[in-house]
Design an enzyme around this catalytic site. Structure first.
Site, PDB file in Angstrom:
ATOM      1  N   GLU A 281      -3.395   5.525  -0.958  1.00 12.15           N
ATOM      2  CA  GLU A 281      -2.830   6.206   0.355  1.00 12.15           C
ATOM      3  C   GLU A 281      -2.227   7.493   0.158  1.00 12.15           C
ATOM      4  O   GLU A 281      -2.250   8.635   0.816  1.00 12.15           O
ATOM      5  CB  GLU A 281      -2.037   5.474   1.147  1.00 12.15           C
TER       6      GLU A 281
ATOM      7  N   ARG B  58      -4.197   5.699   9.237  1.00 12.26           N
ATOM      8  CA  ARG B  58      -3.716   6.585   7.884  1.00 12.26           C
ATOM      9  C   ARG B  58      -4.661   7.823   7.827  1.00 12.26           C
ATOM     10  O   ARG B  58      -4.999   8.131   6.683  1.00 12.26           O
ATOM     11  CB  ARG B  58      -3.680   5.755   6.759  1.00 12.26           C
TER      12      ARG B  58
ATOM     13  N   SER C 244       3.890   3.052   0.368  1.00  8.05           N
ATOM     14  CA  SER C 244       2.430   2.052   0.218  1.00  8.05           C
ATOM     15  C   SER C 244       1.550   2.903  -0.561  1.00  8.05           C
ATOM     16  O   SER C 244       1.136   3.949  -0.291  1.00  8.05           O
ATOM     17  CB  SER C 244       1.704   1.852   1.447  1.00  8.05           C
TER      18      SER C 244
HETATM   19  N1  EPU Z   1       1.870  -9.396   1.625  1.00  6.59           N
HETATM   20  C1  EPU Z   1       1.943 -10.201   0.423  1.00  6.59           C
HETATM   21  N2  EPU Z   1       2.417  -9.714  -0.896  1.00  6.59           N
HETATM   22  C2  EPU Z   1       2.789  -8.448  -0.810  1.00  6.59           C
HETATM   23  C3  EPU Z   1       2.841  -7.538   0.394  1.00  6.59           C
HETATM   24  C4  EPU Z   1       2.742  -7.847   1.468  1.00  6.59           C
HETATM   25  O1  EPU Z   1       1.294 -11.171   0.552  1.00  6.59           O
HETATM   26  O2  EPU Z   1       3.226  -8.017  -1.766  1.00  6.59           O
HETATM   27  C5  EPU Z   1       1.625  -9.847   2.822  1.00  6.59           C
HETATM   28  C6  EPU Z   1       2.887  -9.983   3.708  1.00  6.59           C
HETATM   29  O3  EPU Z   1       3.304 -11.572   3.656  1.00  6.59           O
HETATM   30  C7  EPU Z   1       2.177  -9.923   5.126  1.00  6.59           C
HETATM   31  C8  EPU Z   1       1.029  -8.908   5.130  1.00  6.59           C
HETATM   32  O4  EPU Z   1       0.720  -8.725   3.467  1.00  6.59           O
HETATM   33  O5  EPU Z   1       1.765 -11.029   5.783  1.00  6.59           O
HETATM   34  C9  EPU Z   1       1.446  -7.688   5.542  1.00  6.59           C
HETATM   35  O6  EPU Z   1       2.743  -7.121   4.736  1.00  6.59           O
HETATM   36  P1  EPU Z   1       3.715  -6.228   5.587  1.00  6.59           P
HETATM   37  O7  EPU Z   1       4.106  -6.619   6.857  1.00  6.59           O
HETATM   38  O8  EPU Z   1       4.708  -6.037   4.497  1.00  6.59           O
HETATM   39  O9  EPU Z   1       2.781  -4.851   5.725  1.00  6.59           O
HETATM   40  P2  EPU Z   1       1.668  -4.235   4.876  1.00  6.59           P
HETATM   41  O10 EPU Z   1       0.413  -4.241   5.554  1.00  6.59           O
HETATM   42  O11 EPU Z   1       1.881  -4.541   3.544  1.00  6.59           O
HETATM   43  C10 EPU Z   1       2.105  -1.805   6.326  1.00  6.59           C
HETATM   44  C11 EPU Z   1       1.920  -0.514   6.080  1.00  6.59           C
HETATM   45  C12 EPU Z   1       3.695  -0.245   5.683  1.00  6.59           C
HETATM   46  C13 EPU Z   1       4.453  -0.559   6.899  1.00  6.59           C
HETATM   47  C14 EPU Z   1       3.988  -2.059   7.072  1.00  6.59           C
HETATM   48  C15 EPU Z   1       4.864  -2.402   8.347  1.00  6.59           C
HETATM   49  C16 EPU Z   1      -0.025   0.176   5.147  1.00  6.59           C
HETATM   50  C17 EPU Z   1      -0.786   0.762   3.726  1.00  6.59           C
HETATM   51  N3  EPU Z   1       1.481   0.143   4.855  1.00  6.59           N
HETATM   52  O12 EPU Z   1       2.090  -2.754   4.979  1.00  6.59           O
HETATM   53  O13 EPU Z   1       3.712   1.204   5.499  1.00  6.59           O
HETATM   54  O14 EPU Z   1       5.770  -0.230   6.659  1.00  6.59           O
HETATM   55  O15 EPU Z   1       2.824  -2.321   7.286  1.00  6.59           O
HETATM   56  O16 EPU Z   1       4.185  -1.994   9.454  1.00  6.59           O
HETATM   57  O17 EPU Z   1      -0.725   0.230   6.149  1.00  6.59           O
HETATM   58  C18 EPU Z   1       3.608   3.071   4.219  1.00  6.59           C
HETATM   59  O18 EPU Z   1       2.608   3.566   4.715  1.00  6.59           O
HETATM   60  O19 EPU Z   1       4.199   3.952   3.197  1.00  6.59           O
HETATM   61  C19 EPU Z   1       4.410   1.835   4.522  1.00  6.59           C
HETATM   62  C20 EPU Z   1       5.244   1.163   3.855  1.00  6.59           C
END
Ligand code: EPU
Length: 337
Positions: free
Chosen positions: A333, A164, A237
């Site tokens: 972010e 990012r 995010s």
């Molecule tokens: N999780 C939780 N609680 C929550 C959200 C997530 O426990 O409320 C856990 C999930 O269960 C999972 C882990 O955290 O084990 C990762 O969650 P997820 O796969 O949803 O991805 P993320 O790390 O929360 C990132 C990006 C998203 C992108 C997703 C999928 C960042 C800041 N965000 O989210 O990007 O869509 O991965 O690859 O890196 C964005 O940048 O606007 C965005 C939506």
């Protein structure tokens, strides 16, 4: 230059907060961009280029010129037996560009389906999802350098991409991107290793997915987890996933065995900020007009009438509570103005 004055920024950002922009203009050519920047220089006014406003939170009126990037066009500039080279206008809608490539069977960006925003914004925060970052497909970026007043084309290395992050984010507002050059694959190597993709393809009983199958699976995952800005104001995010060193990770993991984290190098772990926020009890919490989204706690939402300041203050409360519980400092972010 067609100027509008004292416009509401409500429709110009996906958060939908009603701040005022002093001046506004649409940019559809490179020449119009330099003209607008010269005008700002003469008047000693700040400027800001926006695409779809999907990563911005205005917390106060903007006292300068907002330039809505509208340079469009997807042009194939070269082709080899394996690769396709494309030059794409910064104002093209990102998902429209992804869909165009998926339809042509050009692979590389399908995992980035349905990310809000424009092509010109994609290198700035090096958009990423489901195991892919846009930097993997960017050959170069063409921009107007507002410091030297020259047009430059930076190759992938010069863009200094990180998680990012990029040169364009580090040197905020210096480089105004007009086109991005992509290289895509004719025989795509699909990236289906991310847990939720595997589950979705399994659920749909798809064993050998096509580019379109993968793109559709991602569209379904995103639609089920992330709020549609057209109905609920948000900027995806709000926070980044923080990185910590191995020693701190091991200490935290002892205290919080359920914590979700991934090693990203021998000495560094990335923590799932969504998990940290949820564990502090914020998931689904609403305070007045602002909330932490109930299906993904990294996303803050505007229930209609929130001001940028309210959203910012709510995010600060989250940061402080995560800091108090885990001693981890979350970074926003979203661009705060
Ligand atoms: N999780 C939780 N609680 C929550 C959200 C997530 O426990 O409320 C856990 C999930 O269960 C999972 C882990 O955290 O084990 C990762 O969650 P997820 O796969 O949803 O991805 P993320 O790390 O929360 C990132 C990006 C998203 C992108 C997703 C999928 C960042 C800041 N965000 O989210 O990007 O869509 O991965 O690859 O890196 C964005 O940048 O606007 C965005 C939506």
């Amino acid at each position: 230059m067609m100027l509008e004055e004292n416009i509401s920024l409500k429709q110009l950002t996906t958060f939908g907060c009603d701040e005022i922009g002093r001046y506004f203009t649409r940019i559809t050519t490179a020449a119009a961009l330099t003209e607008a920047i010269n005008w700002c220089d003469e008047k000693h006014l700040p400027f800001l280029v926006i695409g779809t406003g999907s990563n911005i939170l205005f917390t106060k009126p903007f006292e300068g010129l907002i330039l809505k990037m509208g340079i469009t066009g997807i042009n194939k500039t070269n082709e080899t037996a394996t690769d396709v080279f494309l030059t794409v206008g910064a104002g093209e809608n990102w998902h429209h560009f992804v869909s165009y490539c998926v339809q042509k069977s050009w692979g590389g960006i399908e995992n980035l389906s349905l990310i809000p925003g424009t092509v010109g914004a994609s290198p700035i925060q090096n958009i990423g999802a489901y195991g892919v970052e846009v930097q993997e497909c960017i050959e170069s970026v063409t921009a107007f350098d507002t410091h030297t007043k020259t047009w430059i084309t930076l190759n992938n290395n010069q863009c200094a991409f990180g998680y990012r992050n990029s040169l364009f984010k580090k040197e905020k507002n210096r480089y105004l991107i007009t086109t991005v050059q992509f290289v895509l694959k004719k025989q795509a190597q699909l990236r289906t290793d991310y847990g939720s993709i595997k589950e979705k393809l399994h659920e749909k009983n798809i064993k050998n997915p096509s580019l379109a199958d993968l793109s559709n699976a991602i569209i379904q995952i995103r639609t089920s987890k992330l709020p549609d800005p057209a109905t609920l104001g948000n900027a995806g995010s709000f926070f980044k996933n923080p990185s910590i060193n191995k020693i701190n990770f091991e200490k935290l993991k002892l205290k919080f065995p359920e914590m979700i984290a991934y090693p990203i190098s021998d000495d560094t772990y990335k923590l799932a900020a969504g998990w940290l926020i949820e564990d502090c009890g914020w998931k689904g919490v609403r305070k007045g007009n602002v909330g932490c989204f109930d299906k993904q706690s990294l996303v803050l939402v505007n229930y209609g009438q929130a001001t940028g300041k309210e959203i910012y203050d709510f995010s600060e409360e989250i940061i402080q509570s995560v800091l108090a519980k885990f001693d981890v400092l979350l970074e926003r972010e979203v661009n705060i103005l």
